[in-house]
Design a protein around this motif. Structure first.
Motif, mmCIF file in Angstrom:
data_model
loop_
_atom_site.group_PDB
_atom_site.id
_atom_site.type_symbol
_atom_site.label_atom_id
_atom_site.label_comp_id
_atom_site.label_asym_id
_atom_site.label_seq_id
_atom_site.Cartn_x
_atom_site.Cartn_y
_atom_site.Cartn_z
ATOM 1 N N UNK A 83 0.770 -1.288 0.102
ATOM 2 C CA UNK A 83 0.126 -0.125 0.026
ATOM 3 C C UNK A 83 0.794 1.308 -0.073
ATOM 4 N N UNK A 84 1.821 1.311 0.882
ATOM 5 C CA UNK A 84 2.463 2.532 0.889
ATOM 6 C C UNK A 84 3.653 2.795 -0.246
ATOM 7 N N UNK A 85 3.842 1.758 -1.034
ATOM 8 C CA UNK A 85 4.444 1.949 -2.447
ATOM 9 C C UNK A 85 3.696 2.377 -3.330
ATOM 10 N N UNK A 86 2.349 1.869 -3.321
ATOM 11 C CA UNK A 86 1.531 2.275 -4.326
ATOM 12 C C UNK A 86 0.933 3.875 -4.076
ATOM 13 N N UNK A 87 1.106 4.287 -2.878
ATOM 14 C CA UNK A 87 0.940 5.648 -2.495
ATOM 15 C C UNK A 87 2.108 6.417 -3.005
ATOM 16 N N UNK A 88 3.252 5.901 -2.892
ATOM 17 C CA UNK A 88 4.593 6.623 -3.249
ATOM 18 C C UNK A 88 4.541 6.904 -4.705
ATOM 19 N N UNK A 89 4.172 5.616 -5.497
ATOM 20 C CA UNK A 89 4.024 6.083 -6.851
ATOM 21 C C UNK A 89 2.963 6.994 -7.175
ATOM 22 N N UNK A 90 1.949 6.928 -6.849
ATOM 23 C CA UNK A 90 1.032 8.100 -6.835
ATOM 24 C C UNK A 90 1.595 9.543 -6.592
ATOM 25 N N UNK A 91 2.293 9.724 -5.551
ATOM 26 C CA UNK A 91 2.905 10.914 -5.090
ATOM 27 C C UNK A 91 3.965 11.528 -6.072
ATOM 28 N N UNK A 92 4.701 10.512 -6.688
ATOM 29 C CA UNK A 92 5.717 10.970 -7.717
ATOM 30 C C UNK A 92 4.848 11.465 -8.897
ATOM 31 N N UNK A 93 3.954 10.727 -9.276
ATOM 32 C CA UNK A 93 3.161 11.389 -10.351
ATOM 33 C C UNK A 93 2.340 12.683 -10.134
ATOM 34 N N UNK A 94 1.704 12.799 -8.965
ATOM 35 C CA UNK A 94 0.982 14.057 -8.724
ATOM 36 C C UNK A 94 1.675 15.093 -8.287
ATOM 37 N N UNK A 95 3.031 14.981 -7.996
ATOM 38 C CA UNK A 95 3.819 16.289 -7.611
ATOM 39 C C UNK A 95 5.133 16.349 -8.475
ATOM 40 N N UNK A 96 4.948 16.759 -9.692
ATOM 41 C CA UNK A 96 5.932 16.678 -10.662
ATOM 42 C C UNK A 96 6.784 17.801 -10.003
ATOM 43 N N UNK A 97 8.208 17.923 -10.692
ATOM 44 C CA UNK A 97 9.084 18.830 -10.069
ATOM 45 C C UNK A 97 8.755 20.209 -10.455
ATOM 46 N N UNK A 98 8.688 21.225 -9.677
ATOM 47 C CA UNK A 98 8.480 22.552 -9.840
ATOM 48 C C UNK A 98 9.497 23.063 -10.923
ATOM 49 N N UNK A 99 9.281 23.766 -11.950
ATOM 50 C CA UNK A 99 10.250 24.134 -12.651
ATOM 51 C C UNK A 99 10.343 25.763 -12.295
ATOM 52 N N UNK A 100 11.877 26.176 -12.243
ATOM 53 C CA UNK A 100 12.096 27.577 -11.845
ATOM 54 C C UNK A 100 11.492 28.501 -12.767
ATOM 55 N N UNK A 101 10.895 29.662 -12.046
ATOM 56 C CA UNK A 101 10.028 30.673 -13.055
ATOM 57 C C UNK A 101 11.272 31.421 -13.974
#
Length: 241
Positions: A223-241
């Motif tokens: 379960x926690x690995x599945x949540x981790x995969x979701x987190x990687x997808x839902x929070x892509x790296x913020x690009x510098x402005x």
């Protein structure tokens, strides 16, 4: 040592919070509607306050992210470190709370539920922080909680009257009012409670002494690995402005 063991050893106030929440979860499992409402509210508060900000011996997600970046250097390696550490803690907690079988299950499972989602919340928040998100923003905090429910997130947002577009991190651009975010947060807590413990095989496996410990560890790891995969997808790296 699992997260719950750490809580019991080093912080009696937080231990009481976990035990009280676990008691509310148990009442909810027994069909007490008032218990369900109280359990959802308390679980939501614990996930936001303790899971993200830290409390007592539990480091905040901000500190976890900064230390992982300092040790590993790159964002991806830091996230790998965060996921690895939280997976080990989840597996340990799942093993210990399922070890006693049917005898300890009524007490252990509610406590394990709180422990698991505290870990999962801190892990997701740490990943978001590592990727450049401000985890103090209410919208990002709601997005972190929504990540815990996976595919159910869109349904919960629609029921709250929120138009979901793309990744959950996009909620930050919508500047949603506080009452709406509160509805979303509480809906996540209700969904977590309503889906907790489902599955005959899961309940049967955890009911067997010793063997139940391995089933609990394996389930929490998955379960926690599945949540981790979701987190990687839902929070892509913020690009510098």
């Amino acid at each position: 040592m699992g997260l719950l063991d750490l809580i019991k050893k080093d912080n009696s106030a937080l231990r009481r919070d976990v035990e009280t929440t676990g008691s509310a979860l148990q009442r909810a499992r027994e069909g007490d509607e008032g218990g369900l409402t109280g359990a959802a509210t308390r679980l939501m508060e614990r996930l936001l306050d303790t899971g993200i900000d830290g409390r007592g011996p539990l480091d905040s997600a901000d500190k976890i992210a900064r230390e992982a970046l300092r040790k590993r250097g790159s964002t991806d390696e830091a996230i790998d470190e965060i996921v690895k550490d939280h997976t080990m803690l989840a597996a340990t907690g799942g093993f210990l709370t399922s070890l006693g079988g049917f005898i300890t299950m009524p007490i252990a499972l509610p406590a394990n539920l709180v422990e698991f989602y505290l870990l999962a919340t801190r892990m997701v928040a740490s990943i978001a922080k590592t990727r450049g998100y401000d985890i103090n923003k209410p919208e990002i905090r709601s997005a972190i909680l929504l990540t815990l429910v996976g595919a159910d997130a869109d349904d919960l947002l629609k029921k709250a009257g929120v138009v979901a577009t793309g990744r959950l991190s996009n909620l930050a651009a919508q500047r949603l009012p506080g009452p709406i975010l509160m509805v979303v947060n509480k809906a996540v807590a209700f969904r977590l409670l309503s889906t907790a413990g489902r599955g005959v095989l899961t309940r049967f496996g955890r009911g067997l002494p010793v063997a139940g410990g391995f089933v609990g560890a394996g389930l929490d790891t998955y379960l926690i690995r599945r949540i981790a995969d979701a987190a990687r997808h839902e929070f892509p790296e913020v690009k510098p402005a």
